[in-house]
Design a protein around this motif. Structure first.
Motif, mmCIF file in Angstrom:
data_model
loop_
_atom_site.group_PDB
_atom_site.id
_atom_site.type_symbol
_atom_site.label_atom_id
_atom_site.label_comp_id
_atom_site.label_asym_id
_atom_site.label_seq_id
_atom_site.Cartn_x
_atom_site.Cartn_y
_atom_site.Cartn_z
ATOM 1 N N ARG A 18 45.367 33.513 88.645
ATOM 2 C CA ARG A 18 45.138 33.901 87.340
ATOM 3 C C ARG A 18 46.089 35.055 86.759
ATOM 4 N NH1 ARG A 18 39.414 35.847 84.888
ATOM 5 N NH2 ARG A 18 39.646 37.740 86.409
ATOM 6 N N HIS A 42 51.565 27.554 86.005
ATOM 7 C CA HIS A 42 51.713 28.525 84.849
ATOM 8 C C HIS A 42 53.058 28.440 84.285
ATOM 9 C CE1 HIS A 42 50.531 32.902 84.092
ATOM 10 N NE2 HIS A 42 51.206 32.450 83.076
ATOM 11 N N PRO A 74 47.988 28.192 81.184
ATOM 12 C CA PRO A 74 46.861 28.930 80.197
ATOM 13 C C PRO A 74 47.162 29.035 78.794
ATOM 14 C CG PRO A 74 47.194 30.007 82.223
ATOM 15 C CD PRO A 74 48.256 28.991 82.347
ATOM 16 N N GLU A 119 38.941 27.041 87.424
ATOM 17 C CA GLU A 119 40.147 27.938 86.914
ATOM 18 C C GLU A 119 40.143 28.179 85.514
ATOM 19 O OE1 GLU A 119 41.834 30.408 88.971
ATOM 20 O OE2 GLU A 119 39.867 30.045 89.826
ATOM 21 N N ARG A 178 37.634 30.031 83.926
ATOM 22 C CA ARG A 178 37.594 31.432 84.150
ATOM 23 C C ARG A 178 38.399 32.127 83.105
ATOM 24 N NH1 ARG A 178 40.035 33.104 89.266
ATOM 25 N NH2 ARG A 178 39.144 35.194 88.822
ATOM 26 N N ILE A 179 39.651 31.475 82.776
ATOM 27 C CA ILE A 179 40.439 31.889 81.600
ATOM 28 C C ILE A 179 40.105 31.726 80.421
ATOM 29 C CG2 ILE A 179 42.768 31.419 80.736
ATOM 30 C CD1 ILE A 179 43.810 31.082 83.461
ATOM 31 N N TRP A 198 37.311 34.096 79.757
ATOM 32 C CA TRP A 198 37.739 35.706 80.581
ATOM 33 C C TRP A 198 37.165 36.706 79.530
ATOM 34 C CZ3 TRP A 198 43.308 36.123 82.047
ATOM 35 C CH2 TRP A 198 43.814 37.212 82.760
#
Length: 683
Positions: free
Chosen positions: A160, A187, A290, A399, A402-403, A406
């Motif tokens: 991340r 990414h 992301p 994941e 989590r973003i 966030w």
């Protein structure tokens, strides 16, 4: 404070950023960040100080200016490695960046600041090219990176964005002195150089090499599989008609938790994707980068019917799919949320894919909706590239959560300015090319609405729309309100532009001033055709859209003091205005159950800026009252209680008062905007 003269390194950074950001092959809108390091003079000590200029949080590389840069002391930034508490607490480091700032002002440092500061290179680029992300999201991305670049580009496993990722990249660069950059798993890419020119060249080398590598692996079979039988794109006219019919429904569904504006795309990339056999599997996997899924949500809602399906069947199926999507999203949230997670922000889709028709994207304003669609096109390109060289394998759902949830992302959202009163509302203003209509269109846009400027004068409508702003804010349409077909087409265009319509202003009008014995049937017919019949037609077509949306709405009639006051020599005009006034009452009663409010505004004596008065009505009314035409406005003002002239902006103010939220429980009302004409008091 910092020097008023831009530093040469900062100037070079801006040139490089604008060049890279202007080409969508290099990075998506608002994606990525760039930096430059150099020495300047400390204004306090007079001694040299090492600084870093880096794109701050938000903004876009293609349009980046000096105001969008954060300026930090490099010694203090790098000293943070000594107090770094570890990956479990790395979010704390973002607040520490503020203590590294140099001088006054500057943009807020982004989460990627550590990546730029800790990498030992004078210039660093972090970008999100589709080609680079395709390798980053391939199942065997590390192996493919080595095949594509040899040892010139290293691989960084998914992590991340944050301080630890900066440390990882710095360590990999130190261990690979021959490398010009890295592919970041799941990414994007990061490149570096000792000069701005070298850094830019290295970024472009990675991007173009990845493009060529993917192209070299393409075989005869399409990456997304064969076209499904019956899933090809509809012909353009049929496609756009189906899109216009579906959009209000979809916008209403996507606005279940909060109102949204829509954007429609029928680009070749989208139509091809939704026609192919593999699109259900790939769409279900969701986007990966992301930047992509923060705007597109974890996955889109996809119609599982062919383009030939009857519209009523499609409507029923979308309602079922939407319910299932919301349940699935709630389950996704509950699977991954913990006690510290922000509250769920909404369970509606941001992207809706319709085979044969295209893509519908949604957001808090038209730009956000458009950009969400652009990001999903980026995601399609990424999926195509990854499937060409390997198998598309996005980062794990946990994941993504989590973003998406966030704490730092939530803090950024909380810092956003409060929305304007008419944000997310789509306004349709007839006669919007001049006079009162122009003033209303400008005011509604200023209060946050997306505005469709409708006028029979195509050029006038275009001028007003351009005056208001970009097509994310206002679009022109040609509409003669006496033509039923043109009205339907104009409202269809409004639906295609923004997803539907919420606020309609029946303003188009003209006036014929004649005594009864001189008034012809032609005068009567044209007067009523434009105002009475035209308002009815616009209201009817708008109500169809509002009902399909299920979001309520406002219909405003710009009627007149003459609808209740028996003025001399205007039988056709006054009767037509009285017709409009009663339409307000009738429709308020009929449409209230749909949450649609219908109200009116009764102006009087709007001379300056009025299209009607400029078209000859002013001269005729001046003759009736025996005053020079240039003094007509002052004459009208003197006969009012307030002794004030009424301007188009005063009428626009009343429209906003009725629609801006404070009169949410008011319908069937007429507001006089006449500076006080006692004979026209409502009773």
């Amino acid at each position: 404070m910092t020097s008023p003269t831009p530093h040469p390194q900062a100037e070079a950074l801006l040139r490089r950023s604008n060049t890279l950001g202007s080409d969508p092959r290099n990075t998506n809108y608002a994606g990525g960040n760039t930096s430059a390091k150099g020495t300047d003079t400390d204004p306090v000590t007079g001694e040299p100080v090492e600084l870093m200029w880096v794109k701050g949080s938000g903004g876009d590389l293609g349009t980046l200016t000096g105001k969008g840069l954060a300026v930090l002391r490099l010694d203090r930034l790098r000293a943070l490695t000594g107090v770094y508490p570890g990956v479990e607490r790395e979010d704390e480091m973002v607040a520490a960046f503020d203590y590294c700032a140099h001088g006054k002002g500057g943009a807020a440092p982004s989460i990627d600041t550590a990546m730029h500061g800790l990498v030992e290179a004078a210039h660093v680029d972090h970008l999100h090219p589709d080609s680079g992300i395709a390798l980053a999201c391939a199942a065997d991305g590390e192996k493919l990176t080595a095949e594509c670049f040899g040892d010139r580009v290293a691989w960084v496993p998914w992590r991340r964005p944050g301080f630890q990722l900066g440390l990882d990249i710095a360590a990999i660069k130190a261990a690979n002195p021959q490398a010009i950059g890295v592919i970041l798993g799941g990414h994007g890419i990061t490149a570096w150089g000792e000069t701005s020119e070298e850094c830019e060249a290295n970024s472009l080398e990675i991007i173009r090499a990845a493009e060529e590598f993917i192209a070299s692996r393409a075989g005869d079979e399409h990456a997304f599989g064969p076209v499904l039988d019956g899933y090809g794109a509809l012909p353009e006219a049929e496609r756009r008609a189906r899109a216009a019919a579906l959009f209000p429904l979809l916008r209403g569904l996507a606005s279940t938790d909060r109102p949204q504006v829509g954007h429609y795309t029928d680009s070749e990339a989208v139509l091809d994707f939704v026609s192919r056999a593999e699109h259900p599997r790939l769409a279900a996997l969701g986007t990966s980068c992301p930047d992509h899924f923060l705007r597109t949500k974890v996955r889109p809602m996809v119609l599982d019917l062919p383009p030939s399906a009857p519209l009523d069947q499609v409507v029923r199926r979308f309602k079922e799919l939407h319910e299932a999507y919301r349940e699935d999203y709630r389950a996704y949230y509950e699977r991954h949320a913990d006690a510290d997670s922000p509250a769920m922000r909404g369970a509606d889709p941001a992207i809706v894919l319709v085979p044969g028709v295209g893509m519908f994207s949604f957001g808090k304003d038209a730009q956000t909706a458009r950009v969400a669609g652009e990001f999903y096109v980026n995601a399609i390109n990424v999926m195509r590239g990854a499937e060409t060289v390997s198998t598309y394998a996005p980062i794990e759902e946990s994941e993504k959560f989590r973003i998406e949830y966030w704490a730092l992302e939530e803090a950024k959202l909380q810092r956003m300015p409060a929305p304007k009163p008419l944000a997310t509302r789509v306004a349709f203003v007839t006669g919007g090319g001049s006079g009162i209509g122009r003033a209303i269109a400008i005011r509604l846009a200023a209060e946050g609405a997306c505005v469709v400027v409708a006028d029979r004068d195509t050029e006038a409508a275009a001028r007003v729309a351009a005056e208001i702003g970009s097509t994310d804010v206002a679009v022109p349409v040609t509409a003669d309100v006496t033509d039923e077909t043109q009205i339907a087409a104009a409202l269809e265009a409004a639906a295609l532009a923004f997803g539907g319509v919420d606020l309609v202003v029946n303003n188009a009008g003209l006036s014929i001033s004649k005594p009864l014995l001189e008034t012809t049937t032609g005068d009567w017919d044209v007067q009523h055709s434009v105002m009475a019949r035209g308002s009815f037609l616009v209201a009817r077509e708008a109500a169809r859209i509002m009902t399909a949306q299920g979001m309520g709405g406002d219909i405003i009639y710009i009627s007149s003091k003459n609808g209740v006051f028996a003025g001399p020599n205007n039988i056709a005009y006054g009767a037509a205005k009285a017709d409009q006034a009663h339409q307000v009452r009738l429709l308020a009663a009929e449409l209230g159950g749909e949450g649609i409010r219908v109200n009116g505004v009764n102006p009087d004596g709007v001379v300056r800026g009025s299209g009607i008065f400029a078209g000859g009505w002013g001269a005729k009314r001046a003759a009736v009252y025996g005053v020079p035409e240039e003094e007509l406005g002052a004459f009208y003002a003197q006969r009012t209680l307030l002794k004030r002239e009424v301007l188009p902006e005063n009428v626009a103010n009343a429209v906003f008062a009725l629609t801006g939220g404070d009169l949410s429980h008011t319908t069937g009302l007429h507001i006089p905007v006449d500076a006080g004409v006692a004979a026209a008091f409502l009773r």
